[in-house]
Scaffold this active site. Structure first.
Site, short mmCIF file in Angstrom:
data_model
loop_
_atom_site.label_atom_id
_atom_site.label_comp_id
_atom_site.label_asym_id
_atom_site.label_seq_id
_atom_site.Cartn_x
_atom_site.Cartn_y
_atom_site.Cartn_z
N ASN A 8 1.08 -1.19 0.02
CA ASN A 8 0.02 0.10 0.01
C ASN A 8 1.00 1.34 0.10
O ASN A 8 1.54 1.72 0.96
CB ASN A 8 -0.90 -0.10 1.27
CG ASN A 8 -1.69 1.19 1.25
OD1 ASN A 8 -1.82 2.00 0.35
ND2 ASN A 8 -2.20 1.40 2.50
N TRP A 9 0.85 1.68 -1.25
CA TRP A 9 1.85 3.05 -1.30
C TRP A 9 1.17 4.25 -0.83
O TRP A 9 1.93 5.38 -0.79
CB TRP A 9 2.28 3.18 -2.88
CG TRP A 9 3.29 2.18 -3.12
CD1 TRP A 9 3.93 1.31 -2.42
CD2 TRP A 9 4.01 1.87 -4.64
NE1 TRP A 9 4.85 0.33 -3.05
CE2 TRP A 9 4.80 0.83 -4.37
CE3 TRP A 9 3.97 2.55 -5.66
CZ2 TRP A 9 5.61 0.48 -5.44
CZ3 TRP A 9 4.35 2.01 -6.81
CH2 TRP A 9 5.47 0.96 -6.59
N LYS A 10 0.04 4.26 -0.28
CA LYS A 10 -0.77 5.42 0.15
C LYS A 10 -0.44 6.65 -0.60
O LYS A 10 -0.12 6.63 -2.00
CB LYS A 10 -0.17 5.82 1.56
CG LYS A 10 -0.07 4.54 2.55
CD LYS A 10 0.04 4.87 3.80
CE LYS A 10 0.30 3.55 4.87
NZ LYS A 10 0.13 3.79 6.22
N HIS A 97 -9.41 1.32 5.06
CA HIS A 97 -8.31 1.25 5.73
C HIS A 97 -8.39 2.39 6.93
O HIS A 97 -9.09 3.25 6.88
CB HIS A 97 -7.22 1.70 4.66
CG HIS A 97 -5.79 1.75 5.22
ND1 HIS A 97 -5.36 2.72 5.79
CD2 HIS A 97 -4.96 0.99 5.13
CE1 HIS A 97 -4.09 2.68 6.00
NE2 HIS A 97 -3.72 1.40 5.53
N GLU A 99 -6.56 5.06 7.57
CA GLU A 99 -6.32 6.23 7.44
C GLU A 99 -7.80 6.81 6.71
O GLU A 99 -8.14 7.99 7.02
CB GLU A 99 -5.31 6.43 6.57
CG GLU A 99 -4.06 6.25 7.43
CD GLU A 99 -2.80 5.70 6.62
OE1 GLU A 99 -2.71 5.79 5.30
OE2 GLU A 99 -2.10 5.09 7.11
N GLU A 170 -5.37 -5.08 11.07
CA GLU A 170 -4.58 -3.88 10.85
C GLU A 170 -4.67 -3.14 12.31
O GLU A 170 -5.51 -2.06 12.47
CB GLU A 170 -4.32 -2.85 9.86
CG GLU A 170 -4.20 -3.48 8.40
CD GLU A 170 -3.52 -2.67 7.51
OE1 GLU A 170 -2.42 -2.69 6.94
OE2 GLU A 170 -4.21 -1.52 7.19
N GLY A 176 2.35 2.44 10.75
CA GLY A 176 3.47 3.42 10.41
C GLY A 176 3.98 3.82 11.64
O GLY A 176 4.68 4.97 11.93
N SER A 215 3.60 -2.05 10.32
CA SER A 215 4.87 -2.22 10.58
C SER A 215 5.64 -3.60 10.01
O SER A 215 6.50 -3.79 10.73
CB SER A 215 5.30 -1.76 11.94
OG SER A 215 4.80 -0.35 12.27
N GLY A 236 2.77 -0.98 4.28
CA GLY A 236 2.85 0.25 3.94
C GLY A 236 4.40 0.86 3.69
O GLY A 236 5.00 0.53 2.80
N GLY A 237 4.85 1.48 4.72
CA GLY A 237 6.30 1.90 4.51
C GLY A 237 7.25 1.26 4.02
O GLY A 237 8.08 1.70 3.25
C1 PEP Z 1 -0.76 0.19 6.08
O1 PEP Z 1 -0.51 1.21 5.41
O2 PEP Z 1 -1.77 -0.72 5.79
C2 PEP Z 1 0.18 -0.16 6.92
C3 PEP Z 1 0.27 -1.37 7.52
O3 PEP Z 1 1.39 0.59 7.17
P1 PEP Z 1 3.01 0.24 7.66
O4 PEP Z 1 3.44 -1.17 6.94
O5 PEP Z 1 3.66 1.34 7.20
O6 PEP Z 1 2.27 0.32 9.26
#
Ligand code: PEP
Length: 251
Positions: A8-10, A97, A99, A170, A176, A215, A236-237
């Site tokens: 997930n590149w957001k 999600h 966010e 999640e 994040g 994470s 994500g990151g």
């Molecule tokens: C996400 O955006 O769904 C996520 C899990 O981010 P991260 O891996 O950065 O915690």
């Protein structure tokens, strides 16, 4: 069932950056991805075409989208329909999600409407659920997951093809933040999600993928992916750099 490694590149990467990252990732993983694994790139809308072009022909690579509006078309300035995403090459989309829930204000009801509409339109859906830290501390994990899952699949037909609907657990406090849920916490939440899905969808729930997100990094991916009821990861990151994400995919 194949394990899913979703990136997930957001709101990161231009079209050309996306193309370059996907090309690098395909190069780094070519011929090395286990046969029972799939990789999904979920770029911003503006990079769907270039990311799709770069992954074309790469075995077990899929394209997903981060969001859509639950209407076919119309006067909805700034929005994108499931049909437009399918046309752009995406086969899946995220709903719920954290966010979108907690930054952009999407309610359980909106998430349910989008999940059903996306599926009906032909997209596969990854429905994200998870508790905030205060909810966990208050002992509300199961209540939050149950509420989000029931509302999220409220209008989904009971005979939905199980490969079209995935859940992502999640925990909001792990997204994040560098804070990862431990194996015990992941096992408990995933077992609960599986039980909920079984209550709602019956036997086909065993074929629905449940992803963990929060994470995930190259050094914890293999331990997480080996846990019971973990059928993939949503990253994500650590998915933004081809080298880092390739180590997760190959973990
Ligand atoms: C996400 O955006 O769904 C996520 C899990 O981010 P991260 O891996 O950065 O915690």
């Amino acid at each position: 069932m194949n394990k899913l490694f979703a990136a997930n590149w957001k709101m990161h990467k231009t079209a050309s950056e996306a193309k370059q990252t996907v090309a690098e990732l395909v190069g780094l993983t070519s011929g090395k991805v286990k046969a029972d694994r799939e990789v999904m790139i979920i770029p911003p809308f503006t990079a769907l075409a270039s990311a799709g072009e770069a992954l074309r022909g790469a075995k077990n690579f899929l394209l997903g989208a981060q969001n859509f509006y639950p209407q076919k078309q119309g006067a909805f300035t700034g929005e994108i329909s499931p049909g437009m995403l399918l046309d752009a090459g995406a086969s899946f989309a995220l709903t719920g999600h954290s966010e979108r829930r907690h930054v952009l204000g999407e309610t359980d009801g909106v998430v349910g409407t989008k999940t059903a509409f996306g599926l009906e339109s032909g997209l596969g859906i990854i429905l994200c659920v998870g508790e905030k830290i205060d909810e966990r501390k208050a002992g509300e994990l199961r209540a939050v997951l149950e509420r989000q899952i029931r509302a999220g699949v409220r209008d989904v037909p009971k005979d939905i093809a199980p490969e079209k609907l995935a859940l992502a657990y999640e925990p909001v406090w792990a997204i994040g933040t560098g804070e990862v849920a431990g194996p015990k916490e992941i096992l408990e939440a995933h077992a609960f999600v599986r039980t909920m899905l079984s209550e709602i969808f019956g036997a086909s729930a065993s074929e629905m993928r449940i992803l963990y997100g929060g994470s995930v990094k190259p050094d914890n991916a293999s331990e997480i992916i080996a846990l019971d009821n973990v059928d993939g990861v949503l990253v994500g990151g650590a998915s933004l750099k081809a080298d880092e994400f390739s180590r997760i995919v190959l973990a």
